[in-house]
Design an enzyme around this catalytic site. Structure first.
Site, PDB file in Angstrom:
ATOM      1  N   GLN A   1      -5.741  -6.885 -12.294  1.00  0.00           N
ATOM      2  CA  GLN A   1      -6.285  -6.000 -13.329  1.00  0.00           C
ATOM      3  C   GLN A   1      -7.282  -6.779 -14.197  1.00  0.00           C
ATOM      4  O   GLN A   1      -6.876  -7.621 -14.994  1.00  0.00           O
ATOM      5  CB  GLN A   1      -5.117  -5.490 -14.192  1.00  0.00           C
TER       6      GLN A   1
ATOM      7  N   GLU B   1       1.110   1.624 -16.861  1.00  0.00           N
ATOM      8  CA  GLU B   1       1.518   0.226 -16.906  1.00  0.00           C
ATOM      9  C   GLU B   1       3.022   0.058 -17.147  1.00  0.00           C
ATOM     10  O   GLU B   1       3.656  -0.813 -16.576  1.00  0.00           O
ATOM     11  CB  GLU B   1       0.719  -0.522 -17.978  1.00  0.00           C
TER      12      GLU B   1
HETATM   13  C1  LIG Z   1       1.615 -12.999 -19.401  1.00  0.00           C
HETATM   14  C2  LIG Z   1       0.359 -12.197 -19.607  1.00  0.00           C
HETATM   15  C3  LIG Z   1      -0.208 -11.522 -18.540  1.00  0.00           C
HETATM   16  C4  LIG Z   1      -1.372 -10.769 -18.713  1.00  0.00           C
HETATM   17  N1  LIG Z   1      -1.924 -10.162 -17.612  1.00  0.00           N
HETATM   18  C5  LIG Z   1      -3.102  -9.486 -17.749  1.00  0.00           C
HETATM   19  C6  LIG Z   1      -3.764  -8.930 -16.606  1.00  0.00           C
HETATM   20  O1  LIG Z   1      -3.286  -9.038 -15.478  1.00  0.00           O
HETATM   21  N2  LIG Z   1      -4.939  -8.299 -16.777  1.00  0.00           N
HETATM   22  C7  LIG Z   1      -5.513  -8.141 -18.010  1.00  0.00           C
HETATM   23  O2  LIG Z   1      -6.569  -7.519 -18.084  1.00  0.00           O
HETATM   24  N3  LIG Z   1      -4.925  -8.656 -19.119  1.00  0.00           N
HETATM   25  C8  LIG Z   1      -3.742  -9.342 -19.014  1.00  0.00           C
HETATM   26  N4  LIG Z   1      -3.150  -9.903 -20.125  1.00  0.00           N
HETATM   27  C9  LIG Z   1      -3.845  -9.817 -21.399  1.00  0.00           C
HETATM   28  C10 LIG Z   1      -3.203  -8.962 -22.437  1.00  0.00           C
HETATM   29  O3  LIG Z   1      -3.252  -7.607 -22.082  1.00  0.00           O
HETATM   30  C11 LIG Z   1      -3.933  -9.275 -23.750  1.00  0.00           C
HETATM   31  O4  LIG Z   1      -3.648 -10.617 -24.077  1.00  0.00           O
HETATM   32  C12 LIG Z   1      -3.528  -8.358 -24.865  1.00  0.00           C
HETATM   33  O5  LIG Z   1      -4.023  -7.070 -24.641  1.00  0.00           O
HETATM   34  C13 LIG Z   1      -3.995  -8.871 -26.232  1.00  0.00           C
HETATM   35  O6  LIG Z   1      -5.357  -9.103 -26.246  1.00  0.00           O
HETATM   36  P1  LIG Z   1      -5.967 -10.476 -26.768  1.00  0.00           P
HETATM   37  O7  LIG Z   1      -5.236 -11.593 -26.130  1.00  0.00           O
HETATM   38  O8  LIG Z   1      -7.462 -10.405 -26.616  1.00  0.00           O
HETATM   39  O9  LIG Z   1      -5.617 -10.526 -28.316  1.00  0.00           O
HETATM   40  P2  LIG Z   1      -6.397  -9.806 -29.494  1.00  0.00           P
HETATM   41  O10 LIG Z   1      -6.628  -8.374 -29.169  1.00  0.00           O
HETATM   42  O11 LIG Z   1      -7.575 -10.646 -29.878  1.00  0.00           O
HETATM   43  O12 LIG Z   1      -5.319  -9.888 -30.639  1.00  0.00           O
HETATM   44  C14 LIG Z   1      -5.012 -11.087 -31.352  1.00  0.00           C
HETATM   45  C15 LIG Z   1      -3.909 -10.759 -32.341  1.00  0.00           C
HETATM   46  O13 LIG Z   1      -4.371  -9.762 -33.283  1.00  0.00           O
HETATM   47  C16 LIG Z   1      -3.511  -8.617 -33.224  1.00  0.00           C
HETATM   48  N5  LIG Z   1      -4.307  -7.390 -33.368  1.00  0.00           N
HETATM   49  C17 LIG Z   1      -5.415  -7.056 -32.651  1.00  0.00           C
HETATM   50  N6  LIG Z   1      -5.857  -5.836 -33.032  1.00  0.00           N
HETATM   51  C18 LIG Z   1      -4.990  -5.389 -33.994  1.00  0.00           C
HETATM   52  C19 LIG Z   1      -4.888  -4.190 -34.759  1.00  0.00           C
HETATM   53  N7  LIG Z   1      -5.757  -3.199 -34.614  1.00  0.00           N
HETATM   54  N8  LIG Z   1      -3.851  -4.096 -35.626  1.00  0.00           N
HETATM   55  C20 LIG Z   1      -2.951  -5.096 -35.789  1.00  0.00           C
HETATM   56  N9  LIG Z   1      -2.992  -6.252 -35.092  1.00  0.00           N
HETATM   57  C21 LIG Z   1      -3.992  -6.389 -34.207  1.00  0.00           C
HETATM   58  C22 LIG Z   1      -2.853  -8.664 -31.874  1.00  0.00           C
HETATM   59  O14 LIG Z   1      -1.630  -7.971 -31.834  1.00  0.00           O
HETATM   60  C23 LIG Z   1      -2.662 -10.160 -31.671  1.00  0.00           C
HETATM   61  O15 LIG Z   1      -1.509 -10.611 -32.315  1.00  0.00           O
HETATM   62  C24 LIG Z   1      -1.981 -10.669 -19.994  1.00  0.00           C
HETATM   63  C25 LIG Z   1      -1.409 -11.349 -21.085  1.00  0.00           C
HETATM   64  C26 LIG Z   1      -0.263 -12.113 -20.894  1.00  0.00           C
HETATM   65  C27 LIG Z   1       0.316 -12.826 -22.090  1.00  0.00           C
END
Ligand SMILES: Cc1cc2nc3c(=O)[nH]c(=O)nc-3n(C[C@H](O)[C@H](O)[C@H](O)COP(=O)(O)OP(=O)(O)OC[C@H]3O[C@@H](n4cnc5c(N)ncnc54)[C@H](O)[C@@H]3O)c2cc1C
Length: 384
Positions: A123, A244
């Site tokens: 994904q 999902e």
């Molecule tokens: C083990 C693992 C497997 C994964 N596998 C996949 C995969 O196969 N494919 C894929 O595409 N992605 C994958 N991901 C990614 C995952 O979906 C993202 O890490 C997640 O959506 C968070 O995005 P980010 O890391 O960019 O954090 P950000 O969106 O930058 O967020 C950073 C912090 O700010 C907080 N935050 C952000 N926006 C808000 C808001 N509006 N209100 C309050 N708090 C907020 C978040 O909760 C977080 O604590 C994976 C992640 C992990 C840990």
């Protein structure tokens, strides 16, 4: 809400129990490639008897299972301590999205190899600056003027689970740079086995490279691999995200219960069950596991009644991930430094549970959903 199962559902559970009893893949071999090959074999075995994706229609190799039967399947899979199929993202995400938006040609081409684990899917949604706020993604796809039926893709994805094993990627890219951010996206089925796609493993805190960075530089995607129409990527991606958590909640809930039972055994072996602090915490974790189980069932009832998932899915994901962390932390407190030595299974549980509150929707995002949709609080200003 009636939490009893119909005779047909009870019979389905019995059939599954018998099947799992007769189909034991044996112990998982060590090493990333060997264990992955073992899970692929396991999926083939499931597919041979149409158990790889019970919720898929019969015409595509599933059993046309209802949402309740699908939940029963995942509960029994967990209860039998059998692993999830290797191509779990293909089965739960790519397959159902292709069934909803795909052309007949796309369904004919992609669905069967998903089921047999012949072609693994990943994904490609998250990017370095676009995880929770998916619509902010920057990966670009532009038509090649010399070959107008082909797209050229440039960008970077991150956290791409299983990309190292994948043949195909569910890729969301920006195709209209002037449209509002939700409107300029397109959903592609990208072939990973081409020169413009580079997969670099990211080693997690557990020491496992479960996910990867994906560098895309001039990768090519033919028009026929657009899913759901150019500019319609947001809608198609939401369908993927809606799928999902389907069914998996039941698998995770059973696994949590098993982990708690193992922790109780561990505490008993160490003569700690008489300690009131230990008993209090184990009782508390039992209560949370039960609430989780019942909330998952409530979510099931909502889907059966209204046809779409309610906010229970967000509640169960949030509760499961936090309870799992609490449980692993308590195991470490109980066992002491031994729990953190390399090779101790509790060390793995403790470290892996950190990712649970991020993957598949972070706890903060889930809390926003509960605040808005359950408590009716005003929408957060500037939220994704
Ligand atoms: C083990 C693992 C497997 C994964 N596998 C996949 C995969 O196969 N494919 C894929 O595409 N992605 C994958 N991901 C990614 C995952 O979906 C993202 O890490 C997640 O959506 C968070 O995005 P980010 O890391 O960019 O954090 P950000 O969106 O930058 O967020 C950073 C912090 O700010 C907080 N935050 C952000 N926006 C808000 C808001 N509006 N209100 C309050 N708090 C907020 C978040 O909760 C977080 O604590 C994976 C992640 C992990 C840990």
């Amino acid at each position: 809400m009636d939490l009893t199962f119909s005779d047909a559902e009870a019979q389905f559970r019995d059939e599954l129990r018998a099947w799992f009893e007769n189909n034991d893949p044996g112990p998982m071999p060590e090493g990333e490639d060997a264990s992955y090959a073992w899970r692929r074999d396991w999926q083939r075995r499931l597919a041979d008897d149409r158990y790889a994706a019970v919720h898929w229609p019969e015409q595509y190799g599933g059993r046309g299972a209802t949402i309740t039967q699908s939940a029963i399947f995942f509960e029994e899979l967990g209860r039998a301590r059998r692993p999830l199929p290797a191509n779990v993202l293909g089965i739960l995400l790519a397959g159902p999205t292709i069934m909803t938006f795909g052309t007949d040609e796309q369904k004919d081409r992609y669905l069967a190899p998903i089921l047999t684990a012949e072609e693994i899917w990943c994904q490609g949604f998250s990017e370095p600056d676009a995880g929770s706020d998916l619509a902010a993604l920057k990966t670009r796809a532009v038509r090649d003027p010399a070959h107008p039926d082909e797209w050229v893709v440039t960008g970077q994805k991150v956290w791409t689970s299983g990309a190292q094993h994948s043949k195909w990627c569910m890729l969301v890219a920006r195709t209209d740079f002037d449209a509002p951010k939700h409107k300029g996206l397109t959903y592609f089925l990208m072939d990973m086995e081409q020169p413009g796609v580079q997969v670099r493993p990211l080693v997690q805190i557990t020491g496992e490279p479960e996910f990867n960075e994906l560098f895309i530089e001039g990768a090519r995607i033919p028009d026929e691999n657009v899913l759901g129409g150019v500019g319609n990527g947001w809608k198609v991606a939401l369908t993927t995200l809606m799928n999902e958590r389907s069914g998996l909640a039941f698998f995770l809930q059973v696994r949590l219960r098993q982990l708690l039972d193992e922790l109780i055994e561990e505490a008993a072996e160490r003569g700690l069950l008489d300690d009131p602090v230990v008993a209090d915490k184990l009782g508390y974790l039992h209560m949370k596991a039960e609430i989780l189980r019942l909330t998952a069932y409530r979510g099931l009832t909502t889907i059966e009644k209204y046809g779409t998932p309610g906010p229970e899915g967000s509640l169960t994901k949030w509760m499961w991930s936090e309870t799992n962390q609490e449980l692993a932390q308590f195991a470490a407190d109980l066992i002491g430094p031994d729990a953190l030595t390399n090779g101790n299974r509790w060390a793995y549980e403790l470290l892996r549970s950190r990712g649970n509150t991020i993957e598949g929707g972070t706890t903060e995002i889930l809390k926003n959903i509960v605040a808005e949709r359950v408590l009716g609080l005003p929408r957060l200003k500037g939220a994704a």
